[in-house]
Motif scaffolding. Structure first.
Motif, short mmCIF file in Angstrom:
data_model
loop_
_atom_site.label_atom_id
_atom_site.label_comp_id
_atom_site.label_asym_id
_atom_site.label_seq_id
_atom_site.Cartn_x
_atom_site.Cartn_y
_atom_site.Cartn_z
N ASP A 1 -8.84 -5.12 6.66
CA ASP A 1 -8.64 -4.92 5.22
C ASP A 1 -7.94 -6.12 4.63
OD1 ASP A 1 -9.65 -2.41 4.25
OD2 ASP A 1 -8.24 -1.42 5.58
N SER B 1 -12.25 -7.74 4.24
CA SER B 1 -12.85 -7.16 3.03
C SER B 1 -12.36 -7.90 1.80
CB SER B 1 -12.49 -5.67 2.93
OG SER B 1 -11.09 -5.51 2.83
N ASP C 1 -13.37 -1.40 13.56
CA ASP C 1 -12.46 -1.21 12.42
C ASP C 1 -11.08 -1.70 12.87
OD1 ASP C 1 -11.01 -0.46 10.25
OD2 ASP C 1 -11.72 1.61 10.19
N THR D 1 -12.89 -1.96 0.70
CA THR D 1 -12.17 -1.61 1.91
C THR D 1 -12.96 -2.03 3.13
OG1 THR D 1 -13.16 0.61 2.05
CG2 THR D 1 -11.15 0.36 0.72
N ALA D 2 -12.27 -2.03 4.27
CA ALA D 2 -12.95 -2.34 5.53
C ALA D 2 -14.03 -1.31 5.83
CB ALA D 2 -11.92 -2.39 6.67
N ASP D 3 -13.81 -0.04 5.43
CA ASP D 3 -14.83 1.00 5.66
C ASP D 3 -16.12 0.65 4.93
OD1 ASP D 3 -12.74 2.14 6.96
OD2 ASP D 3 -12.36 3.71 5.48
N ARG E 1 0.82 -1.22 0.00
CA ARG E 1 0.00 0.00 0.00
C ARG E 1 0.85 1.26 0.00
NH1 ARG E 1 -4.16 -0.02 4.73
NH2 ARG E 1 -4.95 1.72 3.50
#
Length: 465
Positions: A389, A409, A348, A414-416, A77
């Motif tokens: 994530d 995810s 999260d 994404t995790a969001d 990332r």
């Protein structure tokens, strides 16, 4: 976008540290022009990738402030999410660029040494050479970058020409195939024509043999044959129409059966989801009523409502009340929300672990957080879901404690996004607590009726237990 370099003079210490090999003769460009060259996209991407790889190896005091957070990212990332910040820092901070170059040249070995001397092996990748030249900036580095751009463009042109040639070859092959098929069809037609001519000759011979006496009979037979052919044609057309209509009706029947099956499956799935949501909502309302009945257990009233109305006319100062709003990172607020009936705690994962114990490996972070959430689930009896994530990081995951659901995810998500989906799936009225310090996540789940709290509230709660 092209990487740009500030035009102001560099500090003396930057001039001394410019040569990645330890000298001072490589610190100045071979041109007085301070503007950055226009970099080909592969070269720009390679520069960012090399810098992202070298970031964790730099001492903390040598990493610029804007890149310290980027340096903590996962390797896959760092170059993707920190590309803009890395490019800006390379253009605007010559000292940082030279520090990065010194490490990259060492890792590059013979190729790095050749680039420092201002030369490049003929067999070397032009993109790699241009990226090293941009970072090291030996004499003639701009020529190396321009040569890389020309090489990349030449590869693109070569690929285009190759594709055109391949297309032309395919068209030629198709034309040859069509020509062979046409030749076969022509041969068939010639054979058919010869056969018809032979039959015609035989008929003529028969006609001449029969003579004039049979002409009237032949005429009647021809007329009957024509009528029979007409009727056969009509019958054939009717049969064809019937077959076509039958096929159409069978296709419509198959489509109707398929649509009915899909509708039944969708209705069953929707009914199952609706039943689950209604059951969960009724369970939540029931437990909330029980908790409220227990919470509001009052002693018998000693005064009547009229007594309170009468007190309004007595000149007595009202008792002042004050309340202090709870902070979103207050663990007491988290305890109050988890005490609600049928509460659902959504966490999260990496947002909490990197804030609380980011010095650990990702595997250790996940183990520590999941173990702590297992304790909360055992104490409160609430439903707990933790979201991370990337599904590719599932190696090293311990068995989930009772009452804790662990989700990763999917690719492209994404995790969001997964947290928002979890909140939207819950029935209206159920208490949902979302732990995340991401303001965008907090604002999104708040609009759907959830209670967002910061990561510190959970970290303090875990530290207390």
């Amino acid at each position: 976008m092209p990487l740009t370099e500030p035009s102001d003079d560099r500090l003396p210490e930057e001039t001394v540290a410019a040569d990645p090999t330890g000298g001072t003769d490589g610190a100045v460009d071979d041109s007085a022009d301070s503007t950055e060259p226009s970099l080909p996209e592969p070269v720009r991407q390679r520069i960012v990738a090399l810098t992202a790889t070298a970031l964790p190896a730099l001492p903390a005091d040598e990493v610029p402030a804007p890149l310290r957070r980027v340096a903590k990212f996962a390797p896959n990332r760092r170059a993707r999410l920190g590309a803009a910040a890395i490019a800006t820092q390379l253009s605007g901070d010559p000292l940082f660029r030279q520090r990065v170059a010194s490490r990259i040249v060492t890792d590059a070995g013979e190729l790095g040494a050749a680039v420092v001397e201002g030369t490049a092996p003929a067999a070397a990748d032009p993109v790699e050479v241009a990226a090293l030249a941009y970072l090291v900036r030996p004499p003639g580095w701009r020529d190396l970058v321009e040569a890389a751009g020309a090489a990349v463009q030449a590869e693109v042109d070569s690929a285009v020409v190759t594709e055109l040639v391949r297309g032309a070859e395919q068209r030629v092959a198709r034309a040859e195939h069509d020509r062979a098929v046409a030749k076969v069809e022509a041969d068939k037609l010639r054979d058919e024509l010869a056969r018809v001519r032979e039959e015609l000759g035989q008929l003529r011979e028969e006609n001449r043999a029969l003579g004039r006496t049979l002409r009237e009979t032949q005429a009647r037979e021809r007329k009957a044959s024509e009528m029979l052919a007409t009727e056969k044609g009509r019958a054939a057309r009717a049969a064809a129409d019937h077959d076509s209509e039958l096929r159409r009706l069978r296709a419509k029947l198959a489509e109707a059966e398929t649509a009915a099956g899909v509708a039944r499956h969708s209705a069953k799935e929707a009914r199952s989801v609706g039943d689950a949501r209604i059951w969960l909502l009724l369970e939540t309302i029931g437990r909330a009523a029980v908790g409220l009945r227990r919470e509001l257990a009052l002693d018998p009233a000693q005064r009547l409502p009229a007594d309170f109305v009468a007190d309004a006319y007595v000149d007595q100062p009202a008792a002042a009340t004050s309340a202090r709003a709870r902070d979103t990172d207050d663990p007491a607020r988290l305890d109050e929300l988890l005490a609600l009936p049928r509460a659902h705690l959504v966490v999260d994962g990496y947002n909490v672990t990197k804030r609380g114990f980011g010095e650990m490996s990702l595997e250790q972070q996940r183990k520590r957080l999941i173990t702590g959430l297992g304790g909360i689930a055992a104490q409160t009896g609430d439903e707990v879901t933790v979201v991370f994530d990337g599904a590719e990081r599932m190696h090293g995951l311990p068995p989930s404690p009772r009452g804790v659901r662990v989700l990763f995810s999917r690719k492209g998500e994404t995790a969001d996004d997964l947290i928002r989906r979890l909140v939207r799936a819950e029935p209206s009225g159920r208490p949902i607590v979302v732990i995340s310090s991401d303001r965008e996540v907090a604002d999104g789940v708040r609009r759907h009726g959830a209670y967002p709290l910061g990561a510190d509230s959970l970290l303090r709660r875990l530290a207390r237990s």
